[in-house]
Design a protein around this motif. Structure first.
Motif, short mmCIF file in Angstrom:
data_model
loop_
_atom_site.label_atom_id
_atom_site.label_comp_id
_atom_site.label_asym_id
_atom_site.label_seq_id
_atom_site.Cartn_x
_atom_site.Cartn_y
_atom_site.Cartn_z
N UNK A 285 0.83 -1.20 0.00
CA UNK A 285 0.00 0.00 0.00
C UNK A 285 0.87 1.25 0.00
N UNK A 286 0.33 2.34 -0.55
CA UNK A 286 1.09 3.58 -0.69
C UNK A 286 1.66 4.09 0.63
N UNK A 287 0.90 4.09 1.76
CA UNK A 287 1.49 4.58 3.02
C UNK A 287 2.70 3.77 3.47
N UNK A 288 2.69 2.47 3.21
CA UNK A 288 3.83 1.63 3.58
C UNK A 288 5.05 2.02 2.74
N UNK A 289 4.83 2.19 1.45
CA UNK A 289 5.95 2.56 0.58
C UNK A 289 6.51 3.93 0.96
N UNK A 290 5.62 4.84 1.35
CA UNK A 290 6.08 6.19 1.69
C UNK A 290 6.88 6.22 2.99
N UNK A 291 6.52 5.36 3.95
CA UNK A 291 7.16 5.41 5.27
C UNK A 291 8.42 4.56 5.36
N UNK A 292 8.62 3.63 4.44
CA UNK A 292 9.74 2.70 4.51
C UNK A 292 11.06 3.41 4.23
N UNK A 293 12.11 2.98 4.93
CA UNK A 293 13.45 3.50 4.64
C UNK A 293 14.01 2.85 3.38
N UNK A 294 13.70 1.55 3.21
CA UNK A 294 14.16 0.82 2.03
C UNK A 294 13.23 -0.38 1.83
N UNK A 295 12.93 -0.71 0.57
CA UNK A 295 12.07 -1.84 0.24
C UNK A 295 12.78 -2.75 -0.75
N UNK A 296 12.80 -4.05 -0.45
CA UNK A 296 13.38 -5.03 -1.36
C UNK A 296 12.29 -6.02 -1.76
N UNK A 297 12.03 -6.16 -3.05
CA UNK A 297 11.05 -7.12 -3.54
C UNK A 297 11.71 -8.49 -3.61
N UNK A 298 11.16 -9.44 -2.87
CA UNK A 298 11.65 -10.81 -2.89
C UNK A 298 10.80 -11.61 -3.86
#
Length: 297
Positions: free
Chosen positions: A123-136
């Protein structure tokens, strides 16, 4: 040993919820195996009027009612372990200036075998608040989360704030039906609330008291399994501060934290990852809302 009096109290609170909100889906054999409620305790609960239905010779129970039983009677179960993990996350946050966690968010495809790639997204709020995201692989994301922690700090509450604390103290923690989360009348009448309904109710009460208060929601970074959570933000000294008087009081009342060390006005640092004002989905598959597992390390 659970006393007959405490069993009666738990059943009385369960029965404050109208029966129309129940779904009798849990068979008696699962009560002992999954919820770990001993047969003699179940007999006592039934003697005091625990709601149930019959399917031939089998008794059926409501899942939410059983979760309330194990929480309120401290039955060793995944539900009770989750509360202790949440308390440990609060203590951990008070020992570190910055808390860094890796959140693994995983969900399976709700329609396996469909054409094209599986469109599982955060969700957009998760993406906005994350320091870094890695798609597994598949519907698995690793999210680097960073939240401020620090030593114990008490908010400077005025008379109206302490009236708000009185309103929080009058509530009993109870897993309530989704249909009544936003019903502040239900919360006021029954005195039952989970973090979602308590937050809405206390925002309502706080604004009537003239306080600058707003809801907050996100993920409680307990380990190994995180939980979605709701709390308050109060404007104090010209800035918005995190506060969770309801949950502080619940954990202290149940002996899960030291109530003297965790009064209602202590700031819960290092454990809450703020995402939105009210709880929203964390993950989607196209237009379908998913309920992912949330694993923290």
């Amino acid at each position: 040993m659970t006393s007959d009096e405490s069993v009666a109290v738990v059943v009385e609170r369960i029965n404050r919820v109208p029966d129309r909100f129940r779904a009798y889906t849990e068979p008696q054999e699962r009560v002992t195996r999954f919820y770990r409620i001993p047969p003699e305790l179940l007999t006592g609960l039934l003697d005091h009027g625990l709601p149930h239905a019959r399917d031939g010779d089998r008794l059926l129970f409501d899942r939410r009612d059983l979760k309330n039983v194990v929480l309120r009677l401290s039955v060793r179960s995944p539900q009770h372990t989750a509360l202790r993990s949440m308390a440990e996350a609060l203590e951990h946050g008070s020992r570190h200036a910055v808390v860094r966690r890796t959140l693994n968010v995983t969900a399976g495809c709700p329609a396996p075998g469909h054409e094209g790639d599986c469109d599982v997204t955060l969700a957009a709020p998760v993406r906005a608040a994350a320091r870094e995201i890695t798609r597994m692989a598949g519907g698995h994301y690793q999210i680097a989360v960073e939240v401020p922690g620090g030593p114990a700090e008490l908010l400077d509450f005025g008379p109206a704030h302490w009236q708000l604390v009185e309103a929080a103290a009058a509530l009993e923690f109870h897993r309530v039906p989704y249909h009544v989360i936003a019903d502040v009348g239900f919360t006021a009448e029954t005195g039952l609330a989970d973090c979602r309904s308590a937050t809405r109710y206390l925002v309502h009460v706080g604004r009537r008291l003239g306080l600058d208060v707003r809801p907050a929601a996100g993920i409680h970074l307990s380990r190994p399994f995180a939980n979605t959570h709701c709390w308050l933000e109060l404007r104090i000294g010209g800035e918005w501060r995190t506060a969770d008087p309801f949950f502080n009081l619940v954990l202290g009342r149940w002996g899960i934290v030291d109530g003297a060390a965790w009064p209602a006005n202590r700031v819960p640092k290092g454990a809450f990852w703020h995402l939105t004002e009210l709880l929203e989905p964390v993950m989607h598959h196209g237009d379908t809302i998913l309920r992912p597992s949330l694993l923290v390390r």
